[in-house]
Enzyme design. Sequence first.
Site, PDB file in Angstrom:
ATOM      1  N   HIS A  29       0.846  -1.203   0.000  1.00 36.55           N
ATOM      2  CA  HIS A  29       0.000   0.000   0.000  1.00 36.55           C
ATOM      3  C   HIS A  29       0.886   1.260   0.000  1.00 36.55           C
ATOM      4  CE1 HIS A  29      -3.059  -2.667   2.253  1.00 36.55           C
ATOM      5  NE2 HIS A  29      -3.618  -2.386   1.092  1.00 36.55           N
ATOM      6  N   LYS A  53     -14.897  -9.471   4.217  1.00 34.88           N
ATOM      7  CA  LYS A  53     -13.902  -9.803   5.253  1.00 34.88           C
ATOM      8  C   LYS A  53     -14.216  -9.179   6.610  1.00 34.88           C
ATOM      9  CE  LYS A  53     -10.490  -9.236   1.723  1.00 34.88           C
ATOM     10  NZ  LYS A  53      -9.476  -8.261   1.368  1.00 34.88           N
ATOM     11  N   ARG A 102      -2.224  -5.826  -8.368  1.00 31.26           N
ATOM     12  CA  ARG A 102      -1.035  -6.661  -8.172  1.00 31.26           C
ATOM     13  C   ARG A 102      -0.987  -7.764  -9.234  1.00 31.26           C
ATOM     14  NH1 ARG A 102      -2.652  -7.934  -2.193  1.00 31.26           N
ATOM     15  NH2 ARG A 102      -4.541  -8.165  -3.421  1.00 31.26           N
ATOM     16  N   SER A 140      -2.721  -7.919   2.907  1.00 26.41           N
ATOM     17  CA  SER A 140      -2.969  -7.789   4.345  1.00 26.41           C
ATOM     18  C   SER A 140      -3.332  -9.147   4.930  1.00 26.41           C
ATOM     19  CB  SER A 140      -4.102  -6.801   4.604  1.00 26.41           C
ATOM     20  OG  SER A 140      -3.776  -5.543   4.082  1.00 26.41           O
TER      21      SER A 140
HETATM   22  O1  PNS Z   1      -8.758  -2.951   0.230  1.00 31.24           O
HETATM   23  P1  PNS Z   1      -9.975  -3.611  -0.312  1.00 31.24           P
HETATM   24  O2  PNS Z   1     -10.682  -4.366   0.772  1.00 31.24           O
HETATM   25  O3  PNS Z   1      -9.706  -4.437  -1.515  1.00 31.24           O
HETATM   26  O4  PNS Z   1     -10.963  -2.422  -0.781  1.00 31.24           O
HETATM   27  C1  PNS Z   1     -12.209  -2.666  -1.366  1.00 31.24           C
HETATM   28  C2  PNS Z   1     -13.093  -1.431  -1.148  1.00 31.24           C
HETATM   29  C3  PNS Z   1     -13.280  -1.244   0.329  1.00 31.24           C
HETATM   30  C4  PNS Z   1     -12.445  -0.221  -1.762  1.00 31.24           C
HETATM   31  C5  PNS Z   1     -14.491  -1.656  -1.826  1.00 31.24           C
HETATM   32  O5  PNS Z   1     -15.054  -2.808  -1.295  1.00 31.24           O
HETATM   33  C6  PNS Z   1     -15.396  -0.452  -1.609  1.00 31.24           C
HETATM   34  O6  PNS Z   1     -15.307   0.526  -2.321  1.00 31.24           O
HETATM   35  N1  PNS Z   1     -16.282  -0.527  -0.603  1.00 31.24           N
HETATM   36  C7  PNS Z   1     -17.204   0.533  -0.279  1.00 31.24           C
HETATM   37  C8  PNS Z   1     -18.625   0.119  -0.586  1.00 31.24           C
HETATM   38  C9  PNS Z   1     -18.956   0.274  -2.055  1.00 31.24           C
HETATM   39  O7  PNS Z   1     -18.923   1.336  -2.618  1.00 31.24           O
HETATM   40  N2  PNS Z   1     -19.244  -0.882  -2.697  1.00 31.24           N
HETATM   41  C10 PNS Z   1     -19.573  -0.939  -4.103  1.00 31.24           C
HETATM   42  C11 PNS Z   1     -18.345  -1.183  -4.940  1.00 31.24           C
HETATM   43  S1  PNS Z   1     -18.759  -1.375  -6.630  1.00 31.24           S
END
Ligand code: PNS
Length: 173
Positions: A29, A53, A102, A140
């Site tokens: 990150h 998660k 990645r 993570s």
């Molecule tokens: O680090 P991560 O867990 O891969 O991040 C994923 C994250 C948190 C960025 C994604 O799940 C997100 O944007 N969540 C917020 C809720 C949302 O907008 N969901 C619709 C996505 S299309």
Amino acid sequence: MVQQEYRYIRRKERLAVYPGSFDPVTNGHVDIIERSLKFIDRLIISVTHHPVKKPLFSFRERMEMLQGVFQKRREITVDYFDGLLVDYLEKKGIYLVIRGLRAVSDFDYEFQMVLTNRKLLPQIETIFLTPREEYLYLSSSLVKEIARLNGPVEKFVPEIVVKKLKEKFSLTH
Ligand code: PNS
């Protein structure tokens, strides 16, 4: 006139949001964050829930770790949101999103997310950055697994996070 326009462009800050669960922040990150700051002026790292998660660290702990890592960086702000990313972006008036990409395994999920978010808020643009090779398979989840099994995590996360993981799992080394 040309000069005025130039001044306007120069004054306008390029802002972006880097959303994620950061549970916890890894060197991968950090690498993405540093790369993004080569072409934007200010980055808001925004902590949120992952839809599936269950987090190890609370919102506050995840934010504190990020704040600790970037405490000397004035161009970085740590924030959080609870809800849709598009709603958060609209509220902030920021339409540029940074995400790390990645391996191929990331692609499907990221692609779905980008296209769905674009449907919800068409003016969003997402820039994908790839970290250094040594972080390509770092996540993570892997870091947490290593820490849980009492393994060394120093190579994978910032020092503050090593300390926090040790506290969580009461590690001996
Ligand atoms: O680090 P991560 O867990 O891969 O991040 C994923 C994250 C948190 C960025 C994604 O799940 C997100 O944007 N969540 C917020 C809720 C949302 O907008 N969901 C619709 C996505 S299309």
